[in-house]
Design an enzyme around this catalytic site. Structure first.
Site, PDB file in Angstrom:
ATOM      1  N   THR A  79      44.065  57.136  40.614  1.00 24.90           N
ATOM      2  CA  THR A  79      43.936  55.706  40.351  1.00 24.90           C
ATOM      3  C   THR A  79      45.289  55.100  39.996  1.00 24.90           C
ATOM      4  OG1 THR A  79      41.777  56.244  39.387  1.00 24.90           O
ATOM      5  CG2 THR A  79      42.579  54.007  39.052  1.00 24.90           C
TER       6      THR A  79
ATOM      7  N   ARG B 291      49.112  62.460  38.147  1.00 25.91           N
ATOM      8  CA  ARG B 291      49.004  62.911  36.760  1.00 25.91           C
ATOM      9  C   ARG B 291      48.583  64.364  36.699  1.00 25.91           C
ATOM     10  NH1 ARG B 291      46.033  58.081  33.570  1.00 25.91           N
ATOM     11  NH2 ARG B 291      47.502  56.488  34.280  1.00 25.91           N
TER      12      ARG B 291
ATOM     13  N   SER C  14      49.866  57.094  30.829  1.00 17.97           N
ATOM     14  CA  SER C  14      49.133  56.014  30.168  1.00 17.97           C
ATOM     15  C   SER C  14      48.579  56.416  28.800  1.00 17.97           C
ATOM     16  CB  SER C  14      48.028  55.521  31.108  1.00 17.97           C
ATOM     17  OG  SER C  14      47.433  54.388  30.589  1.00 17.97           O
ATOM     18  N   HIS C  15      47.269  56.378  28.658  1.00 19.11           N
ATOM     19  CA  HIS C  15      46.616  56.609  27.370  1.00 19.11           C
ATOM     20  C   HIS C  15      46.302  58.078  27.135  1.00 19.11           C
ATOM     21  CE1 HIS C  15      44.041  55.978  30.716  1.00 19.11           C
ATOM     22  NE2 HIS C  15      43.107  56.688  30.124  1.00 19.11           N
TER      23      HIS C  15
ATOM     24  N   LYS D 241      54.568  57.448  38.649  1.00 18.93           N
ATOM     25  CA  LYS D 241      53.937  56.374  39.407  1.00 18.93           C
ATOM     26  C   LYS D 241      55.033  55.610  40.137  1.00 18.93           C
ATOM     27  CE  LYS D 241      52.341  52.895  36.994  1.00 18.93           C
ATOM     28  NZ  LYS D 241      51.529  51.928  36.242  1.00 18.93           N
TER      29      LYS D 241
ATOM     30  N   ASP E 208      48.371  50.905  24.432  1.00 23.70           N
ATOM     31  CA  ASP E 208      48.283  52.331  24.761  1.00 23.70           C
ATOM     32  C   ASP E 208      49.655  52.957  24.998  1.00 23.70           C
ATOM     33  OD1 ASP E 208      48.861  51.152  27.203  1.00 23.70           O
ATOM     34  OD2 ASP E 208      47.735  52.652  28.328  1.00 23.70           O
TER      35      ASP E 208
ATOM     36  N   ASP F 283      51.681  53.521  27.490  1.00 23.52           N
ATOM     37  CA  ASP F 283      52.715  52.848  28.275  1.00 23.52           C
ATOM     38  C   ASP F 283      52.662  51.327  28.164  1.00 23.52           C
ATOM     39  OD1 ASP F 283      50.293  52.888  29.648  1.00 23.52           O
ATOM     40  OD2 ASP F 283      51.261  52.634  31.592  1.00 23.52           O
TER      41      ASP F 283
ATOM     42  N   ASP G 237      50.289  48.994  28.732  1.00 21.25           N
ATOM     43  CA  ASP G 237      49.595  48.070  29.634  1.00 21.25           C
ATOM     44  C   ASP G 237      48.169  47.746  29.189  1.00 21.25           C
ATOM     45  OD1 ASP G 237      48.620  50.537  30.311  1.00 21.25           O
ATOM     46  OD2 ASP G 237      49.043  50.389  32.458  1.00 21.25           O
ATOM     47  N   ARG G 238      47.633  48.526  28.256  1.00 27.15           N
ATOM     48  CA  ARG G 238      46.262  48.237  27.793  1.00 27.15           C
ATOM     49  C   ARG G 238      46.287  47.479  26.471  1.00 27.15           C
ATOM     50  NH1 ARG G 238      42.114  53.042  29.278  1.00 27.15           N
ATOM     51  NH2 ARG G 238      42.908  53.361  31.380  1.00 27.15           N
TER      52      ARG G 238
ATOM     53  N   THR H 226      38.405  49.864  41.311  1.00 21.98           N
ATOM     54  CA  THR H 226      39.093  50.217  40.073  1.00 21.98           C
ATOM     55  C   THR H 226      40.572  50.513  40.333  1.00 21.98           C
ATOM     56  OG1 THR H 226      37.077  51.103  39.142  1.00 21.98           O
ATOM     57  CG2 THR H 226      39.139  51.940  38.223  1.00 21.98           C
TER      58      THR H 226
ATOM     59  N   GLU I 284      40.308  44.522  33.817  1.00 25.42           N
ATOM     60  CA  GLU I 284      39.430  45.669  33.987  1.00 25.42           C
ATOM     61  C   GLU I 284      38.747  45.961  32.664  1.00 25.42           C
ATOM     62  OE1 GLU I 284      40.597  48.779  36.976  1.00 25.42           O
ATOM     63  OE2 GLU I 284      42.466  48.550  35.890  1.00 25.42           O
ATOM     64  N   GLU I 285      37.559  46.578  32.764  1.00 26.74           N
ATOM     65  CA  GLU I 285      36.802  46.918  31.562  1.00 26.74           C
ATOM     66  C   GLU I 285      37.545  47.937  30.698  1.00 26.74           C
ATOM     67  OE1 GLU I 285      35.761  50.230  31.415  1.00 26.74           O
ATOM     68  OE2 GLU I 285      36.609  50.535  33.399  1.00 26.74           O
ATOM     69  N   SER I 286      38.499  48.645  31.296  1.00 24.80           N
ATOM     70  CA  SER I 286      39.213  49.704  30.591  1.00 24.80           C
ATOM     71  C   SER I 286      40.379  49.147  29.782  1.00 24.80           C
ATOM     72  CB  SER I 286      39.713  50.717  31.602  1.00 24.80           C
ATOM     73  OG  SER I 286      40.438  50.060  32.644  1.00 24.80           O
TER      74      SER I 286
ATOM     75  N   LYS J 158      48.898  45.358  34.467  1.00 24.39           N
ATOM     76  CA  LYS J 158      48.236  44.829  33.285  1.00 24.39           C
ATOM     77  C   LYS J 158      49.230  44.890  32.134  1.00 24.39           C
ATOM     78  CE  LYS J 158      45.870  49.257  32.684  1.00 24.39           C
ATOM     79  NZ  LYS J 158      45.237  49.974  33.770  1.00 24.39           N
TER      80      LYS J 158
HETATM   81  C1  G1P Z   1      41.116  54.416  34.503  1.00 22.67           C
HETATM   82  C2  G1P Z   1      40.390  53.104  34.334  1.00 22.67           C
HETATM   83  C3  G1P Z   1      40.933  52.078  35.311  1.00 22.67           C
HETATM   84  C4  G1P Z   1      42.444  51.949  35.138  1.00 22.67           C
HETATM   85  C5  G1P Z   1      43.097  53.310  35.230  1.00 22.67           C
HETATM   86  C6  G1P Z   1      44.582  53.251  34.940  1.00 22.67           C
HETATM   87  O1  G1P Z   1      40.905  54.912  35.810  1.00 22.67           O
HETATM   88  O2  G1P Z   1      39.001  53.258  34.498  1.00 22.67           O
HETATM   89  O3  G1P Z   1      40.287  50.859  35.097  1.00 22.67           O
HETATM   90  O4  G1P Z   1      42.990  51.123  36.115  1.00 22.67           O
HETATM   91  O5  G1P Z   1      42.486  54.212  34.308  1.00 22.67           O
HETATM   92  O6  G1P Z   1      44.863  52.781  33.662  1.00 22.67           O
HETATM   93  P1  G1P Z   1      39.809  56.014  36.153  1.00 22.67           P
HETATM   94  O7  G1P Z   1      40.092  57.198  35.260  1.00 22.67           O
HETATM   95  O8  G1P Z   1      38.475  55.419  35.823  1.00 22.67           O
HETATM   96  O9  G1P Z   1      39.981  56.291  37.617  1.00 22.67           O
HETATM   97 ZN    ZN Z   2      48.345  52.523  30.328  1.00 21.36          ZN
END
Ligand code: G1P
Ligand code: ZN
Length: 542
Positions: free
Chosen positions: A17, A21, A112-113, A125, A276, A278, A280-281, A343, A362-364, A375
């Site tokens: 996504t 990673r 990321s997180h 990335k 988070d 990096d 972005d959240r 997503t 996004e919901e995340s 983001k």
């Molecule tokens: C997750 C989140 C998605 C976000 C991504 C990167 O991806 O659900 O919204 O864009 O992290 O931060 P997923 O693990 O669901 O593929």
């Molecule tokens: Zn992130």
């Protein structure tokens, strides 16, 4: 001297996504990072002497890979790399620098997180010239390239000192070390009414920003404590650490529990936020209320015009498919276009470039706008502060008045982590097999109105993405969505997204768990989650 190093391909360098990673030990295999970087450089379009932005979230192994990336960029025809001091750049700040410096692209090192450290996660990335994540055509081409790679190019020059601002040379390439915060802070000042927010804080409005020992510490300190004049100590966990202090830099109810607890206290601050690994959240917490990310997107879209950067109004809204339909209600009422994408932030890039949308989410816990192509955690915090300052109301009052105007969309995401990959594939496969016969089926009081496997045709370039998640829609607008994570590094993660719309404001004051009870049971019945995964409860509910 530029060396050409013989290597053999790895078969697992398929970006998910959000980039590639893997666990740190996996990334540390000889040639592993080099191979992936060379695959990017072989595929990425650019003119001779182009600029490349490089930075990362400071996690363990960041320093080593930054040095490798710089020496490889010098051997692959770049004329300049712009790198954050000490290798630090938040994801949105990297996106901004790519745009501002008209770079051909950027390399962002982050998972990321996900947790960091010697046994934690690492990621690479690639972002393209618009500042956004590489679209699928490029990530797929990178993957194909990685499967056939026989050599990579790297300069044998000593690693440059990234602690000193200014320019040095490697081969024929300029290495420019920049302040990671300055350009980003300048951009924020063009979007928000800093004077108004500063006056609110000076007038006694109390806030706390939890940087989770991750990249936003320096950004938060410079902007919130510096430019906005919040008292020292407003930014907590503000020093980026390679292992995030052993924590999980994910701003949700589990990992930001301390912050949330403070905001639930009558004597606590008025406003809390976190970002988070990096940057972005975002997590937004008001006194007595945690704002769900899907609601936050809808509320920011409805109120963005209160901030100077969006005073002319917004062009449209985009949300990822599993994100709740709360934003759709705002779009419908305001006569704005609403786009539903797969997503991942990369699907917003074309819509933003074409000026079709201004706000995305996004919901995340991801929200952002057309100011960059990622983001942006601190952006969301500042927009919220601007809205609160402008309306002169508490976060809770703003959320509740939004619900009474637009209705409330109860929402939860249930994550089942590190489940057996085969079981996960079987669960999704079985759902797909049953889609055709699903419509009209009754589960308790719920009747299926439509069921499909989400696919998306990009309205700008016509590219098609299939298999993006199974959607079960019920009459009345309730929904259950099943998809597998594309960012996990071990086993599979099943995400189940559950939502129900409630127009009646006398019924808004209910816990989501309760409002969604029947749908939660039904999600297990339809998805056969317990049976197929052996799990009776999700690991995380957000
Ligand atoms: C997750 C989140 C998605 C976000 C991504 C990167 O991806 O659900 O919204 O864009 O992290 O931060 P997923 O693990 O669901 O593929
Ligand atoms: Zn992130």
């Amino acid at each position: 001297m530029i060396l050409t190093v013989a290597t053999s391909p790895f078969d697992d360098q398929k970006p998910g996504t959000s980039g590639l990673r893997k666990k740190v030990p996996h990334f540390k295999q000889p040639h592993y990072a080099e191979n992936f970087l060379q695959s990017i450089f072989d595929v990425a379009e650019r003119d001779a002497g182009a600029t490349l932005v490089i930075g990362g979230d400071g996690r363990f192994f960041n320093r080593e890979v930054i040095q490798i990336a710089i020496r490889m960029a010098a051997a692959n025809g770049f004329g300049r790399v712009v790198v954050g001091q000490d290798g630090i750049l938040s994801t949105p700040a990297a996106s901004n620098l790519i745009r501002k410096r008209k770079a051909a692209g950027g390399i962002v090192l982050s998972a990321s997180h996900n947790p960091g450290g010697p046994d934690g996660d690492f990621g690479i990335k690639y972002n393209i010239a618009n500042g956004g994540p590489a679209p699928e055509a490029i990530t797929e081409a990178t993957y194909q390239r990685s499967r056939a790679l026989a050599e990579y190019r790297i300069s044998d020059a000593p690693a440059p000192d990234l602690s000193i601002l200014g320019e040095t040379m490697i081969e024929a390439m300029v290495v420019e070390v920049v302040d990671p915060v300055a350009d980003y802070a300048e951009l924020m000042q063009t979007l928000f009414d800093f004077d108004k927010i500063a006056a609110m804080i000076a007038g006694g409005f109390r806030l706390e920003f939890d940087a989770m020992h991750a990249v936003t510490g320096p950004y938060g300190k410079a902007i919130i404590e510096g430019l906005l004049g919040a008292p020292a100590g407003t930014v907590v966990n503000g020093i980026p650490l390679e292992d995030f202090g052993g924590g999980h830099p994910d701003p949700n109810a589990v990992y930001a529990a301390d912050l949330i607890a403070k905001l639930m206290d009558e004597d606590g601050p008025d406003f809390g936020a976190a970002s988070d690994g990096d940057g972005d959240r975002n997590l937004i917490v008001g006194k007595g209320i945690v704002v769900s990310p899907s609601d936050s997107l809808a509320i920011l879209a409805a109120n963005a015009h209160l901030a100077p950067g969006y005073a002319k109004g917004i062009a449209g809204i985009a949300r990822s498919m599993p994100t709740s339909q709360a934003a759709d209600r705002v779009a419908a009422k305001r006569g704005l276009p609403l786009f539903e994408t797969p997503t991942g932030w990369k699907f917003f890039g074309n819509l933003l470039d074409a000026g079709k949308v201004t706000i995305c989410g996004e919901e995340s816990a991801g929200t952002g706008s057309d100011h960059v192509r990622e983001k942006d955690g601190l952006w969301a915090v500042l927009l919220w502060l601007n809205v609160v300052a402008e309306r002169g109301e508490s976060v809770k009052a703003i959320v509740e008045s939004h619900w009474s105007e637009f209705g409330r969309t109860f929402y939860q995401r249930h994550d089942y982590e590190e489940i057996d990959s085969k079981a996960a594939a079987g669960l999704i496969g079985s759902l797909r097999d049953r889609l055709a016969s699903m419509s009209g089926q009754r589960f308790g009081t719920l009747v299926v109105s439509e069921a499909d496997d989400f696919s998306y045709k990009d309205p700008i370039d016509g590219s098609i993405s299939t298999g993006q998640g199974v959607r079960i829609l019920f009459s009345g607008g309730s929904r259950i969505v099943y998809r597998l994570s594309g960012t996990g590094t071990k086993g599979a993660t099943l995400r189940v997204y559950i939502e129900r719309y409630e127009p009646d404001s006398t019924r808004h004051n209910v816990a989501p768990q309760e409002a969604l009870a029947e749908l939660i049971d039904t999600a297990d019945v339809i998805g056969e989650i317990k049976k197929r995964t052996g799990r009776s409860e999700p690991d995380v509910i957000t």
